[in-house]
Design a protein around this motif. Structure first.
Motif, PDB file in Angstrom:
ATOM      1  N   ALA A 195       0.823  -1.217   0.000  1.00  0.00           N
ATOM      2  CA  ALA A 195       0.000   0.000   0.000  1.00  0.00           C
ATOM      3  C   ALA A 195       0.851   1.258   0.000  1.00  0.00           C
ATOM      4  O   ALA A 195       0.358   2.329  -0.340  1.00  0.00           O
ATOM      5  N   GLY A 196       2.109   1.139   0.390  1.00  0.00           N
ATOM      6  CA  GLY A 196       2.986   2.305   0.444  1.00  0.00           C
ATOM      7  C   GLY A 196       3.112   2.907   1.831  1.00  0.00           C
ATOM      8  O   GLY A 196       3.458   4.082   1.979  1.00  0.00           O
TER       9      GLY A 196
ATOM     10  N   ARG B  29       7.459   7.882   5.731  1.00  0.00           N
ATOM     11  CA  ARG B  29       8.706   8.672   5.711  1.00  0.00           C
ATOM     12  C   ARG B  29       8.448  10.064   5.133  1.00  0.00           C
ATOM     13  O   ARG B  29       8.932  11.070   5.657  1.00  0.00           O
ATOM     14  N   HIS B  30       7.673  10.118   4.072  1.00  0.00           N
ATOM     15  CA  HIS B  30       7.353  11.396   3.413  1.00  0.00           C
ATOM     16  C   HIS B  30       6.570  12.304   4.366  1.00  0.00           C
ATOM     17  O   HIS B  30       6.900  13.493   4.517  1.00  0.00           O
TER      18      HIS B  30
ATOM     19  N   GLN C 120       8.622  13.906   7.185  1.00  0.00           N
ATOM     20  CA  GLN C 120       9.402  15.066   6.758  1.00  0.00           C
ATOM     21  C   GLN C 120       8.518  16.308   6.678  1.00  0.00           C
ATOM     22  O   GLN C 120       8.908  17.380   7.147  1.00  0.00           O
ATOM     23  N   ILE C 121       7.338  16.163   6.092  1.00  0.00           N
ATOM     24  CA  ILE C 121       6.426  17.302   5.962  1.00  0.00           C
ATOM     25  C   ILE C 121       6.005  17.807   7.344  1.00  0.00           C
ATOM     26  O   ILE C 121       5.983  19.012   7.598  1.00  0.00           O
ATOM     27  N   LEU C 122       5.670  16.881   8.233  1.00  0.00           N
ATOM     28  CA  LEU C 122       5.154  17.242   9.555  1.00  0.00           C
ATOM     29  C   LEU C 122       6.260  17.511  10.580  1.00  0.00           C
ATOM     30  O   LEU C 122       5.975  17.934  11.696  1.00  0.00           O
TER      31      LEU C 122
ATOM     32  N   ILE D 244       4.424  11.094  16.676  1.00  0.00           N
ATOM     33  CA  ILE D 244       5.217  10.340  15.701  1.00  0.00           C
ATOM     34  C   ILE D 244       4.361   9.991  14.493  1.00  0.00           C
ATOM     35  O   ILE D 244       3.136  10.086  14.529  1.00  0.00           O
ATOM     36  N   VAL D 245       5.028   9.577  13.436  1.00  0.00           N
ATOM     37  CA  VAL D 245       4.373   8.974  12.280  1.00  0.00           C
ATOM     38  C   VAL D 245       4.775   7.506  12.314  1.00  0.00           C
ATOM     39  O   VAL D 245       5.959   7.179  12.402  1.00  0.00           O
TER      40      VAL D 245
END
Length: 163
Positions: free
Chosen positions: A3-4, A10-11, A14-16, A64-65
């Motif tokens: 699903a990614g 990770r993306h 970085q944005i958040l 966290i993500v």
């Protein structure tokens, strides 16, 4: 699967500007072994026990993500931890897209069968209702467009006051 989750996680981190964790990588770091080896030696039940310990620890961390393994929802205790401690986004992906994305990946023990498509279909049938039960939002990743999917997830987080 496919699903990614890790790529998108990770993306988004970085944005958040938040730390990123992948529960499978955390398990590998703690055990010193890769996921296929854990499945071979301890079976799926041993892996799921380790996964639950990691989810309990990671969902206790604020801000966290987190990307989880695809089968995380098969442990009922994980559903409650994730739903109550975070904002769960189900990255919905059709089986044919999952198959295309995982076709040559030998690091997925559940797909090392004669018929990976049948396995993915069975996993989807089992897991889709569980993901829909735990998710605060459902976002399609079928397009494969990372920016679009990230924007959709960010909109979900903003709607919950977490973006």
């Amino acid at each position: 699967m496919g699903a990614g989750k890790s790529t998108l996680g990770r993306h988004l981190s970085q944005i958040l500007e938040r730390p990123f964790y992948d529960s499978d990588r955390v398990i590998e770091e703690k055990t010193g072994a890769d996921i296929p080896w854990i499945f071979d030696v301890e079976g799926e039940s041993g892996f799921r026990r380790r996964e639950h310990e990691a989810i309990d620890e990671l969902t206790s961390m604020p801000g966290i993500v987190l990307a989880t393994g695809g089968g995380v929802v098969t442990t009922p205790e994980n559903l409650a931890l994730m739903h109550d401690r975070g904002c769960v986004v189900y990255l919905w992906t059709p089986v044919e897209v999952q198959l295309a994305r995982t076709r040559n990946d030998r690091n997925r023990p559940l797909l090392q069968t004669a018929d990976p498509q049948a396995k993915l279909e069975a996993l989807f049938a089992e897991r889709d209702p569980l993901y829909r039960k735990v998710a605060h939002h459902v976002v399609s990743t079928a397009s494969g467009n990372l920016k679009k999917v990230a924007d959709d997830v960010l909109a979900c987080l903003v709607s919950r006051g977490q973006g």
